[in-house]
Design a protein around this motif. Structure first.
Motif, PDB file in Angstrom:
ATOM      1  N   HIS A  67       0.761  -1.089   0.204  1.00 26.84           N
ATOM      2  CA  HIS A  67      -0.017  -0.113   0.074  1.00 26.84           C
ATOM      3  C   HIS A  67       0.650   1.122  -0.198  1.00 26.84           C
ATOM      4  N   ALA A  68       0.701   2.393  -0.806  1.00 24.60           N
ATOM      5  CA  ALA A  68       1.391   3.094  -1.158  1.00 24.60           C
ATOM      6  C   ALA A  68       1.266   4.109   0.062  1.00 24.60           C
ATOM      7  N   ILE A  69       0.043   4.262   0.277  1.00 28.84           N
ATOM      8  CA  ILE A  69      -0.830   4.989   0.807  1.00 28.84           C
ATOM      9  C   ILE A  69      -2.356   4.319   1.798  1.00 28.84           C
ATOM     10  N   HIS A  70      -2.110   4.243   2.718  1.00 31.23           N
ATOM     11  CA  HIS A  70      -3.311   3.818   3.486  1.00 31.23           C
ATOM     12  C   HIS A  70      -4.518   4.494   3.060  1.00 31.23           C
ATOM     13  N   GLN A  71      -6.220   4.025   2.862  1.00 28.43           N
ATOM     14  CA  GLN A  71      -7.172   4.013   2.754  1.00 28.43           C
ATOM     15  C   GLN A  71      -7.357   5.440   3.509  1.00 28.43           C
ATOM     16  N   GLU A  72      -6.976   5.125   4.242  1.00 30.51           N
ATOM     17  CA  GLU A  72      -7.837   6.030   5.672  1.00 30.51           C
ATOM     18  C   GLU A  72      -7.350   7.660   5.292  1.00 30.51           C
ATOM     19  N   GLU A  73      -6.012   6.975   4.966  1.00 30.69           N
ATOM     20  CA  GLU A  73      -4.651   8.405   5.338  1.00 30.69           C
ATOM     21  C   GLU A  73      -5.593   9.204   3.880  1.00 30.69           C
ATOM     22  N   THR A  74      -5.728   8.666   2.632  1.00 29.80           N
ATOM     23  CA  THR A  74      -6.672   9.116   1.347  1.00 29.80           C
ATOM     24  C   THR A  74      -7.701   9.695   1.688  1.00 29.80           C
ATOM     25  N   ASN A  75      -8.156   9.130   2.360  1.00 29.15           N
ATOM     26  CA  ASN A  75     -10.171   9.882   2.814  1.00 29.15           C
ATOM     27  C   ASN A  75      -9.482  10.725   3.786  1.00 29.15           C
ATOM     28  N   GLY A  76      -8.274  10.894   5.189  1.00 33.87           N
ATOM     29  CA  GLY A  76      -8.161  12.378   5.546  1.00 33.87           C
ATOM     30  C   GLY A  76      -7.297  13.079   4.940  1.00 33.87           C
ATOM     31  N   MET A  77      -7.083  12.974   3.709  1.00 37.22           N
ATOM     32  CA  MET A  77      -6.316  13.655   3.135  1.00 37.22           C
ATOM     33  C   MET A  77      -7.085  14.258   2.036  1.00 37.22           C
ATOM     34  N   LEU A  78      -8.396  14.156   1.450  1.00 33.76           N
ATOM     35  CA  LEU A  78      -9.216  14.186   0.465  1.00 33.76           C
ATOM     36  C   LEU A  78     -10.574  15.291   1.765  1.00 33.76           C
ATOM     37  N   ILE A  79     -10.206  14.998   2.827  1.00 34.19           N
ATOM     38  CA  ILE A  79     -11.498  15.906   3.845  1.00 34.19           C
ATOM     39  C   ILE A  79     -10.109  16.992   3.878  1.00 34.19           C
ATOM     40  N   LYS A  80      -8.865  16.919   3.977  1.00 29.26           N
ATOM     41  CA  LYS A  80      -8.021  18.037   5.091  1.00 29.26           C
ATOM     42  C   LYS A  80      -8.534  19.223   4.008  1.00 29.26           C
ATOM     43  N   PHE A  81      -8.090  18.266   1.959  1.00 23.25           N
ATOM     44  CA  PHE A  81      -7.854  19.841   1.159  1.00 23.25           C
ATOM     45  C   PHE A  81      -9.309  20.723   1.094  1.00 23.25           C
ATOM     46  N   THR A  82     -10.324  19.466   1.229  1.00 19.96           N
ATOM     47  CA  THR A  82     -11.515  20.312   0.741  1.00 19.96           C
ATOM     48  C   THR A  82     -12.344  20.531   1.838  1.00 19.96           C
ATOM     49  N   ARG A  83     -11.873  20.622   3.208  1.00 24.81           N
ATOM     50  CA  ARG A  83     -12.546  21.386   4.433  1.00 24.81           C
ATOM     51  C   ARG A  83     -11.620  22.891   4.212  1.00 24.81           C
ATOM     52  N   ALA A  84     -10.256  23.000   3.191  1.00 24.61           N
ATOM     53  CA  ALA A  84      -9.461  24.114   3.572  1.00 24.61           C
ATOM     54  C   ALA A  84      -9.568  24.864   2.241  1.00 24.61           C
ATOM     55  N   GLY A  85     -11.522  24.477   2.109  1.00 24.94           N
ATOM     56  CA  GLY A  85     -11.381  25.567   0.457  1.00 24.94           C
ATOM     57  C   GLY A  85     -11.096  24.999  -0.928  1.00 24.94           C
ATOM     58  N   LYS A  86     -10.606  24.286  -1.051  1.00 20.45           N
ATOM     59  CA  LYS A  86      -9.824  23.379  -2.418  1.00 20.45           C
ATOM     60  C   LYS A  86     -10.589  22.980  -3.159  1.00 20.45           C
ATOM     61  N   CYS A  87     -10.601  23.158  -4.679  1.00 22.38           N
ATOM     62  CA  CYS A  87     -10.701  22.372  -5.169  1.00 22.38           C
ATOM     63  C   CYS A  87     -10.410  21.232  -5.754  1.00 22.38           C
ATOM     64  N   VAL A  88     -10.778  20.033  -4.829  1.00 12.81           N
ATOM     65  CA  VAL A  88     -10.056  18.958  -5.330  1.00 12.81           C
ATOM     66  C   VAL A  88     -10.445  17.506  -5.941  1.00 12.81           C
ATOM     67  N   VAL A  89      -9.748  16.999  -6.823  1.00  9.22           N
ATOM     68  CA  VAL A  89      -9.906  16.211  -8.186  1.00  9.22           C
ATOM     69  C   VAL A  89      -9.455  14.405  -7.499  1.00  9.22           C
ATOM     70  N   ARG A  90     -10.486  14.106  -7.392  1.00  9.25           N
ATOM     71  CA  ARG A  90      -9.587  12.210  -6.697  1.00  9.25           C
ATOM     72  C   ARG A  90      -9.592  11.776  -7.982  1.00  9.25           C
ATOM     73  N   LEU A  91      -9.078  11.379  -8.717  1.00  8.92           N
ATOM     74  CA  LEU A  91      -8.543  10.683 -10.325  1.00  8.92           C
ATOM     75  C   LEU A  91      -8.891   8.999  -9.750  1.00  8.92           C
ATOM     76  N   LYS A  92      -9.538   8.431  -9.963  1.00  3.37           N
ATOM     77  CA  LYS A  92      -9.481   6.592 -10.132  1.00  3.37           C
ATOM     78  C   LYS A  92      -9.857   6.023 -10.993  1.00  3.37           C
ATOM     79  N   GLY A  93      -9.248   4.839 -11.385  1.00  8.01           N
ATOM     80  CA  GLY A  93      -9.241   4.023 -12.560  1.00  8.01           C
ATOM     81  C   GLY A  93     -10.711   4.277 -13.377  1.00  8.01           C
TER      82      GLY A  93
END
Ligand code: SAH
Length: 507
Positions: A67-93
């Protein structure tokens, strides 16, 4: 107009199975406005070029087994950036909601009370198989589709997959993940009542130039996969529809299919070469060696622009020169007529095309796309005392300027752009070259050759070189590289045709 939501938002975007053309328009729109892109291993990194240069790019992929990054970490990042007012793109295969844990990410965002939107994608399980010439349903044979995972997490009970239910369902079965469990899965399906002679296929890297398809039966597929050392990502399909591939295999039957070609090109340069090679089925990827930048020395360009009406001729020698010239011209002037009465000469079809894009006609284009040929044409005209502007790359060949001066012209040889070595490997081309090599590498200018050498990448054994014309070939030989092929017409269409011939004849 770039619209940015006031509050943060996260787009869960399906990247499709690999072919960049399978990203949706909506997905592209989201990437264009992204502040942060968090992409995974299955999403083609080439898509990142749609995001603004300033966007932060974060790899959150899994590499098989680790695992490069654990799922919890990914979720955490999505939340952190979105909460900070960013436009976040989560690009998935593929599609984000098919075995991609996209559901979990959406749940995490919803639980955090954050805005999110889902942009569905073309799933490998349907679109990827279409590239192998296999429709997942077919009216006369398969009217039902089961998609299941062959992945057994470590410590997971094998019984978590209900093989009986899968085997007894009529129609096509598609297995995603778990290539290494293929032997177990096919055995279980046979034990659960499926016929060993059920047609089966394993498709790896679907929709990409390196797609590979192995065809067998439920009884033989696992052995065949092992013998062929199938790569990942791969999926298996079981059902009569596999037989349709015999007549529907459109993708792998293209003339350059399976040929791996590294295209050295500036990242900001509109190429067409990469696309044209892919159109013919090649596994073409870009090796960014040069980047186009404004010239360090700008005075001459500024003066030439201020005095632009005074020229009798403007001679363009590359599409980049045209672009750099007109970008600056239209920054300085509102009205195209400010160009005055200058006649326009160009070298090369690509250069001519660029000039026409700016809605200017061309007065002179020599048959052969080299400076010598243009000089021959100018010799026929009387250019004595005429003022000629040469908007070119800094450090370009002196020949054209000095020869025109010998003909009595007053020449302003003006650098309008500069090529500098590219250091950023955004789309992963340099990594691919190092790890996978290539059958051929193409060069479209002397500077791509020089800058390629500066990258210090190891030359794969047996690699062939393709050159756009004699000047580039000369540069290659100077650098100690062989020239296996040269485009007879010194432009992109001619180079593409020469490459196609090279492989179809040498095959
Ligand atoms: N959401 C993705 C699937 C994620 S699960 C989708 O909709 O396609 C990951 C699995 O998908 C891989 O293990 C593999 O089985 C399959 N897969 C994804 N892309 C693929 C591709 N280009 N070629 C073959 N299989 C692929």
């Amino acid at each position: 107009m770039k619209k940015k939501p006031a509050e943060g938002i996260c787009y869960l975007v399906g990247a499709g199975p690999g072919d960049p053309g399978l990203l949706t328009l909506r997905g592209c729109e989201c990437l264009r406005r992204a502040d942060v892109v968090i992409y995974d291993y299955l999403s083609n990194p080439e898509l990142l070029r749609f995001a603004p240069e300033s966007a932060e790019r974060i790899y959150a992929g899994k590499i098989a087994g680790q695992h490069a990054i654990h799922q919890e970490e990914t979720n955490g990042m999505l939340i952190k950036f979105t909460r900070a007012g960013k436009c976040v793109v989560r690009l998935k295969g593929g599609d984000p909601f098919l075995f991609g844990r996209g559901g979990e990410e959406a749940v995490a965002l919803a639980a955090a009370g954050l805005r999110f939107e889902v942009v569905p994608g073309v799933t490998s399980a349907i679109g990827g198989l279409a590239y192998a010439g296999i429709p997942v349903t077919h009216r006369t044979s398969n009217s039902m589709l089961t998609i299941f995972t062959g992945h057994e997490g470590p410590g997971k009970d094998t019984s978590s997959i209900d093989y009986k239910a899968i085997a007894s369902a009529p129609g096509t079965k598609v297995m995603l993940m778990g290539l290494k469990n293929l032997a177990t899965v096919t055995r279980e399906l046979t034990c659960a009542g499926m016929s060993e002679s059920t047609p089966a296929a394993l498709v790896s890297n679907a929709s990409m130039g390196r797609q590979q398809t192995i065809v067998g039966t439920l009884g033989t597929l696992a052995e065949l996969a092992k013998a062929n050392e199938s790569g990942t990502p791969a999926m298996a399909i079981f059902g009569e529809v596999v037989n349709l591939r015999g007549s529907l295999n459109w993708f792998e039957n293209r003339p350059l299919f399976g040929r791996r070609i590294a295209v050295t090109r500036s990242r900001t340069q509109v190429s067409g070469l990469l696309e044209a090679l892919r159109e013919l089925g090649a596994d073409a990827y870009e090796l960014p060696t040069i980047r186009i930048e404004p010239p360090r020395e700008k005075t001459a360009f500024v003066e030439a622009l201020a005095d632009v009406r005074s020229y009798d001729w403007i001679v363009f020698t590359s599409p980049n020169g045209v672009e750099a010239f007109f970008n600056a011209f239209y920054t300085a002037y509102e009205d195209a007529r400010e160009l005055g009465g200058a006649r326009l000469a160009v070298i090369g079809g690509g250069t001519a095309k660029k000039v026409r894009e700016y809605r200017f006609g061309i007065d002179l284009i020599p048959k052969e796309f080299v400076a010598e040929s243009l000089l021959k044409e100018f010799k026929k005209l009387n250019v004595e005392h005429l003022r000629i502007l040469l908007p070119r790359a800094a450090g370009a060949r002196e020949l054209l300027a000095s020869e025109l001066e010998n003909l009595g012209a007053i020449v302003d040889d003006v650098p309008v752009y500069e090529t500098v070595p590219e250091r950023v490997d955004v789309a992963g081309g340099m990594r691919r070259f190092r790890e996978e090599g290539a059958d051929m590498i193409s060069f479209t200018s002397g500077s791509t050759a020089i800058n390629f050498m500066k990258l210090g990448l190891p030359m794969p054994e047996g690699i062939k070189t393709a050159s756009i014309g004699p000047v580039t070939s000369g540069e290659l030989r100077k650098l100690g590289l062989p020239v296996d092929l040269e485009a007879p017409q010194h432009d992109i269409p001619s180079l593409v045709e020469a490459i196609r011939r090279f492989f179809t004849i040498s095959n």
